[in-house]
Enzyme design. Structure first.
Site, mmCIF file in Angstrom:
data_model
loop_
_atom_site.group_PDB
_atom_site.id
_atom_site.type_symbol
_atom_site.label_atom_id
_atom_site.label_comp_id
_atom_site.label_asym_id
_atom_site.label_seq_id
_atom_site.Cartn_x
_atom_site.Cartn_y
_atom_site.Cartn_z
ATOM 1 N N HIS A 1 -16.474 -2.599 -10.089
ATOM 2 C CA HIS A 1 -15.341 -2.825 -9.194
ATOM 3 C C HIS A 1 -15.826 -2.622 -7.765
ATOM 4 O O HIS A 1 -16.657 -1.751 -7.498
ATOM 5 C CB HIS A 1 -14.180 -1.887 -9.507
ATOM 6 C CG HIS A 1 -12.966 -2.154 -8.667
ATOM 7 N ND1 HIS A 1 -12.402 -3.403 -8.560
ATOM 8 C CD2 HIS A 1 -12.232 -1.338 -7.853
ATOM 9 C CE1 HIS A 1 -11.367 -3.347 -7.742
ATOM 10 N NE2 HIS A 1 -11.249 -2.112 -7.293
ATOM 11 N N ASP B 1 -9.041 -0.341 -0.672
ATOM 12 C CA ASP B 1 -9.190 -1.336 -1.739
ATOM 13 C C ASP B 1 -8.079 -2.367 -1.624
ATOM 14 O O ASP B 1 -6.895 -2.032 -1.683
ATOM 15 C CB ASP B 1 -9.131 -0.634 -3.098
ATOM 16 C CG ASP B 1 -9.568 -1.533 -4.247
ATOM 17 O OD1 ASP B 1 -9.729 -2.745 -4.031
ATOM 18 O OD2 ASP B 1 -9.750 -1.012 -5.364
#
EC number: 2.3.2.13
Length: 772
Positions: free
Chosen positions: A400, A427
């Site tokens: 990720h 994020d």
């Protein structure tokens, strides 16, 4: 009284108390929205300036020294503020000034007559362009009197007369170190002391950015090498792949290219909804753009898609950088299709660097997606060794990617001896809601490491991504109790990676997020996080394993796509007296990088007697013909083993990630690159597949390439053969540069390569026409 009023309403006194004693009222001519401003006199009634050397008649009042011309000295300020590479500064038509706050920039002002500090007063009025009702209190309207050199006030903004020659003034203007980031308008008011004023409006807005070179700025970052990398470098590497086969992929951030800065400001204000008065706060801005880069809440820049069906858009693996994405979004004001985590992170890093925020893209391998804030990721396995997707709300992504942004956190008081400034995790991948929007961060990385999961914003979620424990349960039916068959405290949050400073290599930053696994500090941080999250889970499930049989995967980790591979499970009986019979179910599935199983490729079920002290193995051979029809984007596989030891209550389950490697594009320059000179280069790819590659296409980005070059192949690439394409580019600047290339076809996709090189400065030409 004519066009110049003899009275001046001293409502705002910027230098009152600073020794100046000159009451100045910011005024503006033309179509101002301030009804109390003074009109600019028509050109026909402005007296002609005196000839040089003329001495005004003592009985004649001098005219107001009106502004005739302003030069914002683009080249000089661009070098001083490290903004010369912005397309806005460098374009031929209507260039714009881009500067950084907290640092002086120079302007040259030409007056209608020579400046006389004894009788003339000059004031600059700066207004945020997007402010509906500019006000001094909110910092969207600022009046700055011109002061003599050495007479600088303690005010946040300053304007100082650097030098003067007749009617030309050179002035140094310093915006506040916490000034609003965005587009500003500039007016210059001139007046005779104790008399009326006229106003000059500079025709173009200018841009003020964050300034990590300024010690007083909240985003100050010490170290020129770090600033070159995290603010000025327009090309980077983003790591993908799996924890045991890390794959660096080039990404063109392109933060200086056409429309990128304007798009970044649009995302902050129009999509992110940040009020102009808040645009100087990097915490507020980063939280807003973490939502604005994705599309679910607000029709932001990028639409996510993890379905493996990318009709109507561009597959995430085909993007080579942020430029085309942001330019397309800014033009159409609609989300660009499609992105996945590295695309969201790459675009977010571009937006941050464009605004002047130090930012870097970070990859975590085996990243947990903990939907229940339990700090565990629970998997349920059936009797076929398959993960039961319908029961799993949590997942573990092969990798990720998010962004880190450097800033101080004055909104957070120090706690437990920790200072929360520094790198903040932000994020923009839309995974979970935070305050009713798909966003995450900024979360202080130091808080994540300490287990301070309550520190805003979203520290608990980031902590789980890198620290959660993986737990596997055997599901035998709705009426049977779940059976714990495996727990893994070490597998989550591995090889946390970013591009090294000044080098196209990997820097491991795992230790900034977590203490060494199983260390006293790591367990203390986990227990602190468990207490703060009020989790119902504890460590009571950490039972002793059955240790007589040891299982181990053996897997070659450097398999090129097109080649066969083998999966071997080795079983060793550690007992010197007891024989064991073991049933082994071994399976190979393709898997999305989000951890979700896609298709079954091959499986074997065997029963083996393992004598005391002996070693047995179970093997699956997988050919290209077995797997090529099942491959998904990242060419990733999940290898799973479910083993039952007879005459015991022990079941062993393990899984591992594996991927086949794509080939690399090789790029070669023809000659030495020189600034401003056209260069030729060649990109070459070898087909590793046992089948022809048809309808291939190269995408090229590099220095001086304003629009991505698309080069289609006219012929197929036979197995084992190479294909080459030629292209040209003209570097605009000297220094370090990077060419990035992508290749795609139906048979072979998501192939990339890059070349990093130095561009020599433009050669000076002497009077004979030869290079000096």
């Amino acid at each position: 009284m004519g066009n110049c009023c003899s009275t001046f309403r001293a409502v705002f006194k910027p230098n009152e108390g600073s020794g100046g004693g000159i009451p100045l009222m910011p005024v503006r001519g033309g179509s101002t929205r301030r009804p109390d401003s003074l009109p600019k006199p028509p050109a026909a009634v402005v007296p002609s300036p005196p000839s040089p050397g003329d001495v005004p008649d003592a009985g004649v009042a001098p005219e107001v020294a009106s502004v005739k011309e302003v030069d914002v000295l683009l080249a000089e300020n661009g070098d001083a503020h490290r903004t010369r590479h912005y397309e806005l500064m460098d374009r031929e038509k209507e260039p714009r000034l881009v500067v950084r706050r907290g640092q002086p920039f120079a302007v040259s002002v030409t007056l209608s007559r020579p400046y006389n500090p004894d009788i003339d007063a000059i004031s600059f009025v700066f207004t945020v362009e997007d402010a509906e009702k500019p006000s001094y209190g909110q910092g969207t309207l600022v009046a700055v009197p011109l002061l003599a050199k050495g007479a600088e006030s303690g005010a946040a903004w300053n304007a100082v007369l650097d030098s003067s020659a007749d009617d030309i003034l050179r002035i140094q203007i310093t915006p506040a170190a916490d000034a609003i980031v965005g587009k500003w308008k500039m007016d210059i008011d001139t007046k005779l002391k104790n008399d009326g004023a006229v106003s000059y409006s500079y025709k173009d807005p200018f841009y003020i950015l964050y300034n990590p070179w300024c010690r007083q700025d909240q985003v100050f970052l010490e170290g020129e090498e770090l600033l070159q990398e995290y603010v000025l470098n327009d090309t980077g590497l983003i790591w993908r792949g799996s924890y045991n086969r890390l794959r660096p992929c080039v990404w063109k951030y392109a933060q200086f290219e056409k429309e990128i800065l304007d798009c970044a400001l649009y995302l902050v204000s129009k999509i992110g909804g940040v009020r102009p008065s808040e645009c100087g706060d990097p915490v507020r801005v980063c939280r807003a753009i973490s939502a604005a880069v994705n599309s679910p809440d607000d029709n932001g820049a990028v639409m996510g898609n993890w379905s493996n069906d990318y009709g109507g858009g561009t597959p995430p693996t085909k993007w080579i950088g942020s430029m085309k994405i942001l330019q397309q979004f800014y033009k159409n004001k609609k989300p660009v299709k499609y992105g996945q985590c590295w695309v969201f992170a790459g675009v977010l890093t571009t937006v941050c660097r464009a605004l002047g925020l130090p930012a870097r893209t970070v990859t975590t391998y085996s990243a947990a997606h903990d939907t229940q804030n339990s700090l565990t990721v629970d998997y349920f396995v059936d009797d076929k060794g398959e993960i039961m997707e319908e029961m799993n709300s949590d997942s573990i992504w092969n990798f990720h990617v998010w962004t880190e942004v450097w800033m101080e956190r004055p909104d957070l008081m120090p706690g437990d001896g920790a200072h929360y400034g520094g790198w903040q995790a932000v994020d923009s991948t839309p995974q979970e809601l935070s305050d009713n929007m798909y966003r995450c961060g900024p979360a202080p990385v130091v808080a994540v490491k300490q287990g301070e999961v309550l520190r805003p914003y979203d520290s608990a979620y980031v902590f789980a991504e890198v620290n959660a424990d993986k737990v596997f349960w055997r599901y035998s039916g709705p009426t049977q109790p779940l059976k714990l068959i495996r727990k893994d405290m070490l597998g989550i949050g591995q090889n946390i990676s970013t591009k090294a400073v000044g080098r196209f290599q990997r820097e491991d930053i795992t230790n900034t997020y977590k203490y060494p696994e199983k260390s006293v500090e790591e367990r203390a941080a986990m227990l602190k996080a468990l207490r703060q999250s009020e989790s119902l889970f504890s460590r009571y499930y950490l039972n002793e394993d059955f240790n007589d049989i040891h299982f181990n995967f053996e897997l070659r980790d450097d398999i090129v796509i097109g080649s066969p591979f083998s999966v071997v499970v080795v079983m060793k009986n550690r007992s010197n007296q007891q024989d064991y019979t073991v049933t082994v179910l071994l399976r190979v599935d393709t898997v999305l990088y989000t951890g979700h199983v896609k298709d079954g490729v091959k499986k074997e079920k065997v029963e083996r007697l393992i004598k005391a002290g002996a070693v047995e193995e179970v093997r699956i051979d997988v050919s290209y013909e077995d797997y090529y029809k099942h491959l998904v984007d990242q060419c990733a596989f999940n290898i799973a083993c479910l083993a039952t030891v007879h005459d015991t209550n022990y079941e062993y389950f393990a899984q591992d990630d594996f991927r086949v490697r794509k080939p690399d594009i090789k790029i070669k320059l023809e000659g030495e690159p020189v600034q401003g000179q056209e260069m030729s280069a060649v990109a070459t790819l070898k087909n590793p597949l046992p089948i022809p590659v048809k309808k291939g296409q190269f995408l090229i980005e590099g220095p001086g390439i304003a629009k991505t070059q698309k080069i289609k192949l006219s012929q197929n690439i036979a197995p084992g053969e190479e294909a080459s394409v030629n292209f040209k580019f003209t570097p605009k600047y000297d220094g370090r540069a990077t060419i990035a290339a992508k290749f795609s076809s139906k048979e072979l996709d998501d192939v990339d390569g890059f070349l990093n090189f130095m561009v020599e400065p433009k050669k000076e030409v002497n009077g004979t026409g030869n290079a000096a």
